[in-house]
Scaffold this active site. Structure first.
Site, PDB file in Angstrom:
ATOM      1  N   GLY A  81      31.289  42.824  45.838  1.00 50.18           N
ATOM      2  CA  GLY A  81      31.300  41.568  45.077  1.00 50.18           C
ATOM      3  C   GLY A  81      31.696  40.379  45.939  1.00 50.18           C
ATOM      4  O   GLY A  81      32.485  40.504  46.881  1.00 50.18           O
ATOM      5  N   ARG A 145      25.869  46.619  47.266  1.00 51.36           N
ATOM      6  CA  ARG A 145      26.840  47.664  46.945  1.00 51.36           C
ATOM      7  C   ARG A 145      26.427  49.059  47.437  1.00 51.36           C
ATOM      8  O   ARG A 145      26.980  50.055  46.983  1.00 51.36           O
ATOM      9  CB  ARG A 145      27.081  47.704  45.432  1.00 51.36           C
ATOM     10  CG  ARG A 145      27.818  46.486  44.883  1.00 51.36           C
ATOM     11  CD  ARG A 145      28.472  46.758  43.557  1.00 51.36           C
ATOM     12  NE  ARG A 145      29.158  45.604  43.005  1.00 51.36           N
ATOM     13  CZ  ARG A 145      30.407  45.249  43.311  1.00 51.36           C
ATOM     14  NH1 ARG A 145      31.106  45.967  44.161  1.00 51.36           N
ATOM     15  NH2 ARG A 145      30.955  44.180  42.752  1.00 51.36           N
ATOM     16  N   ASP A 176      37.013  50.653  49.067  1.00 46.68           N
ATOM     17  CA  ASP A 176      35.995  51.670  49.318  1.00 46.68           C
ATOM     18  C   ASP A 176      35.221  51.396  50.600  1.00 46.68           C
ATOM     19  O   ASP A 176      34.998  52.299  51.408  1.00 46.68           O
ATOM     20  CB  ASP A 176      34.968  51.691  48.165  1.00 46.68           C
ATOM     21  CG  ASP A 176      35.439  52.584  47.033  1.00 46.68           C
ATOM     22  OD1 ASP A 176      36.485  53.240  47.214  1.00 46.68           O
ATOM     23  OD2 ASP A 176      34.777  52.603  45.977  1.00 46.68           O
ATOM     24  N   LYS A 202      38.622  42.297  51.773  1.00 49.15           N
ATOM     25  CA  LYS A 202      38.041  41.352  50.807  1.00 49.15           C
ATOM     26  C   LYS A 202      38.134  41.895  49.390  1.00 49.15           C
ATOM     27  O   LYS A 202      37.994  43.097  49.190  1.00 49.15           O
ATOM     28  CB  LYS A 202      36.556  41.166  51.171  1.00 49.15           C
ATOM     29  CG  LYS A 202      35.737  40.457  50.142  1.00 49.15           C
ATOM     30  CD  LYS A 202      34.481  41.223  49.697  1.00 49.15           C
ATOM     31  CE  LYS A 202      34.749  42.381  48.782  1.00 49.15           C
ATOM     32  NZ  LYS A 202      33.611  42.923  48.057  1.00 49.15           N
ATOM     33  N   THR A 203      38.376  41.101  48.418  1.00 47.80           N
ATOM     34  CA  THR A 203      38.122  41.317  46.993  1.00 47.80           C
ATOM     35  C   THR A 203      38.955  40.358  46.151  1.00 47.80           C
ATOM     36  O   THR A 203      40.159  40.197  46.388  1.00 47.80           O
ATOM     37  CB  THR A 203      38.348  42.753  46.473  1.00 47.80           C
ATOM     38  OG1 THR A 203      38.084  42.748  45.077  1.00 47.80           O
ATOM     39  CG2 THR A 203      39.742  43.325  46.697  1.00 47.80           C
ATOM     40  N   ASP A 205      39.756  40.945  43.301  1.00 40.92           N
ATOM     41  CA  ASP A 205      40.584  41.759  42.401  1.00 40.92           C
ATOM     42  C   ASP A 205      42.031  41.886  42.881  1.00 40.92           C
ATOM     43  O   ASP A 205      42.914  42.228  42.096  1.00 40.92           O
ATOM     44  CB  ASP A 205      39.995  43.167  42.262  1.00 40.92           C
ATOM     45  CG  ASP A 205      38.607  43.151  41.656  1.00 40.92           C
ATOM     46  OD1 ASP A 205      38.193  42.101  41.146  1.00 40.92           O
ATOM     47  OD2 ASP A 205      37.926  44.193  41.703  1.00 40.92           O
TER      48      ASP A 205
HETATM   49  P1  FBP Z   1      34.566  44.050  44.617  1.00 45.31           P
HETATM   50  O1  FBP Z   1      35.499  45.120  44.177  1.00 45.31           O
HETATM   51  O2  FBP Z   1      33.350  44.568  45.268  1.00 45.31           O
HETATM   52  O3  FBP Z   1      35.247  43.002  45.440  1.00 45.31           O
HETATM   53  O4  FBP Z   1      34.050  43.269  43.312  1.00 45.31           O
HETATM   54  C1  FBP Z   1      34.924  42.713  42.406  1.00 45.31           C
HETATM   55  C2  FBP Z   1      34.290  42.358  41.089  1.00 45.31           C
HETATM   56  O5  FBP Z   1      34.135  40.960  40.995  1.00 45.31           O
HETATM   57  C3  FBP Z   1      35.102  42.908  39.925  1.00 45.31           C
HETATM   58  O6  FBP Z   1      36.147  42.034  39.563  1.00 45.31           O
HETATM   59  C4  FBP Z   1      34.051  43.078  38.864  1.00 45.31           C
HETATM   60  O7  FBP Z   1      34.419  44.084  37.935  1.00 45.31           O
HETATM   61  C5  FBP Z   1      32.845  43.498  39.637  1.00 45.31           C
HETATM   62  O8  FBP Z   1      33.003  42.956  40.929  1.00 45.31           O
HETATM   63  C6  FBP Z   1      31.547  43.016  39.049  1.00 45.31           C
HETATM   64  O9  FBP Z   1      30.498  43.555  39.780  1.00 45.31           O
HETATM   65  P2  FBP Z   1      29.022  42.988  39.822  1.00 45.31           P
HETATM   66  O10 FBP Z   1      29.043  41.816  40.750  1.00 45.31           O
HETATM   67  O11 FBP Z   1      28.247  44.104  40.398  1.00 45.31           O
HETATM   68  O12 FBP Z   1      28.648  42.583  38.444  1.00 45.31           O
END
Ligand code: FBP
Length: 553
Positions: A81, A145, A176, A202-203, A205
């Site tokens: 993400g 992803r 991951d 990165k994230t 979250d």
């Molecule tokens: P990452 O864990 O890859 O950093 O992504 C975070 C996130 O934004 C989460 O908060 C959310 O649940 C998810 O990605 C949403 O994923 P997508 O972009 O595939 O809809």
């Protein structure tokens, strides 16, 4: 492309590096610390990573650069993400690489890890890089992803690296992706490819953190963006005095984003999934908890408020996860077709009633019909319920409404309850990075190149002391294996970087816990306002409340 005035101004911004990286490449020396051990399961991790386990922590310092002169051809990948600051990681990496030797080359593999496997890339130059400095988004090369985890994929990656003479790969990703970076590093070492792998944390979250990584990049900007809007909603609520706002925020399983937004905005209610799990709360108990705040505020004439709901909360409600498990089983294999063929929702409901245990049926029965239907209709390609799509902000407001109706009938509540719903996630993932994220990310990228130049493999770019001004930040690297433990994933024991959930004994949660009863009843809202990019450092270079509290500030 037409540029906004802010974008033009941000191109000129010079990100701040840690003091020890500021004197030019020739003045960066390395200091090795102690050999490391993984945080748990040492013997198992050591056996799985014989070539990359136990390496030393390293810190950079001012001093003569003793790295070996070598032409570097580096490939970079954005994984998962979007998170604000990703572009600056690449800019920092590029600047360090070119400052070391103009002949060095940076490849950008497109659209995530699959770009490496498909050999789909671009080669960066000054003009291209300059168009992305200090901007949000991952559109510089795109993200994806695809997981890089199998031996077959590693063999393809090794071939692609060989074809282009690539000396190192930088993977910018979450827990991951960085776990996979460590496995790839081990593979490259075991097969004597000579290719190094460096990860960057990165994230949005905020769940990639541990005793070495103080925070993942993007968390700062994303939470500031959500907090700005939540603050605006609070002020609207306090002006009109007629709505309860239920705000769901992203963050996957962990509630770091929700907690940080609560610390920034002091809403009436904020659920913390980790606490819901620890207390084994039921949906009904959560609804009562929120309804208590609504009732107490109504008794003081305040029929308005704000409640923050973390994205993953329903998964942490034991009775709800049991229900999800049963639904997944109920529709396994050909039963999905049987279910889909039923003509009306009434027929489908009867099928569900027959298939669920009485306990799960009782939970199912209290859900609003739209949520009931979501559970059965929106499922992933494996037929499983997509928990992240459940509109939990609407679920909880409906359950609260039921509670209030009961209380009204019992004569204990006599207020008005009108709910509005919001979901903030994508809005914050590509915002212009705050100065903190712009500086942090640029430093992570710059630092990643120094790790490459000094020959390290299987390391995470580490910049710490982040609650202090950038001058005092400490740049270095940590072997990724140090952060690993064994966990059961999809029926197998796997070495992984431990995901950080909210620590209920940690200072950020404790602060929230000490204040939330007051916030539940009073109007104690705080309005953080928009991210400021220009102005006094105490306004523009603020870190998150989470980081400040963790550091005891
Ligand atoms: P990452 O864990 O890859 O950093 O992504 C975070 C996130 O934004 C989460 O908060 C959310 O649940 C998810 O990605 C949403 O994923 P997508 O972009 O595939 O809809």
């Amino acid at each position: 492309m037409k540029l906004s005035p802010l974008q033009t101004a941000r191109y000129q911004y010079s990100p701040k590096l840690p003091g020890m990286l500021r004197n030019g490449i020739a003045e960066i020396s390395v200091k090795e610390g102690e050999a490391t051990q993984s945080v748990a399961d040492q013997e198992k991790i050591k056996a799985l990573f014989p070539n990359t386990y136990g390496k030393k922590e390293i810190v950079f310092e001012k001093g003569a650069n003793t790295s070996e002169a070598k032409k570097q051809v580096v490939g970079v990948i954005l994984s998962g993400g979007q998170a604000p600051g990703g572009h600056n990681v690449i800019c920092g990496l590029y600047d360090a690489l070119k400052a070391t030797d103009k002949e060095n080359v940076l490849y950008g593999f497109k659209n995530g890890p699959s770009g490496l496997l498909d050999d789909d890339y671009l080669i960066f130059d000054d003009e291209y890089i300059d168009a992305y400095r200090n901007t949000g988004g991952f559109d510089i090369i795109g993200s994806g992803r695809t997981k890089l985890e199998s031996e077959d994929q590693f063999a393809v990656a090794a071939e692609v690296c060989k074809k282009h003479g690539i000396t190192a790969i930088v993977i910018i990703g979450g827990d991951d992706s960085n776990t996979n970076a460590a496995v790839l590093a081990e593979y490259f070492a075991a097969h004597n490819t000579g290719v190094q792998v460096i990860g960057c944390p990165k994230t949005i979250d905020g769940d990639l953190k541990n005793e070495d990584i103080e925070c993942s990049f993007g968390f700062d900007t994303a939470t500031k963006t959500y907090s700005e809007v939540i603050g605006n909603i609070e002020r609207d609520a306090n002006s009109a005095k007629k709505y309860w706002h239920f705000v769901k925020v992203m963050g996957r399983s962990a509630s770091h984003v929700a907690l940080e937004c609560a610390l920034e905005t002091q809403p009436n209610v904020c659920l913390i999934s980790e606490e819901v799990a620890a207390k084994k709360m039921s949906l009904s108990q959560i609804a009562d908890y929120i309804a208590d705040s609504v009732e107490k505020r109504a008794a003081n004439g305040m029929n308005f408020g704000v409640a923050i709901i973390p994205e993953g909360v329903v998964e942490f409600v034991p009775e709800f996860s049991a229900l999800i498990k049963e639904i997944n089983e109920l529709l396994a294999g050909s039963k999905t077709e049987e279910f889909n063929a039923l003509p009306t929702w009434k027929d489908k409901y009867a099928f569900i009633e027959k298939g669920l245990t009485p306990e799960s049926m009782a939970v199912f029965a209290i859900l609003p019909e739209t949520i009931q239907q979501q559970l059965f209709l929106e499922r992933d390609p494996h037929g499983n319920v997509q928990v992240s799509l459940i509109e939990s902000e609407k679920l909880f407001s409906a359950l609260v409404k039921n509670k209030l109706d009961e209380r009204k009938a019992a004569g204990t509540y006599n207020g008005k309850f009108s709910a509005l719903h919001h979901f903030f996630g994508y809005e914050g993932r590509c915002a212009f990075p705050s100065n903190f994220d712009a500086d942090y990310c640029y430093s992570l990228g710059y630092n990643a190149f120094m790790l490459i130049q000094y020959g390290y493999n299987g390391y995470l770019s580490k910049v710490s002391n982040l609650s202090k001004p950038a001058e005092e930040w400490v740049a270095g690297g940590m072997p990724i294996t140090k952060m690993m433990n064994m966990e059961r994933r999809n029926g197998e024991d796997k070495p992984v970087i431990k995901k950080a959930l909210v620590d209920l004994e940690g200072k950020p949660f404790k602060y929230f816990e000490a204040h939330r009863d007051e916030w539940a009843v009073e109007t104690a809202f705080t309005y953080p306002g928009a991210i400021q990019y220009y102005g006094p450092a105490e306004v523009c270079d603020l870190t998150t409340r989470t980081l400040a509290l963790e550091k005891g500030e």
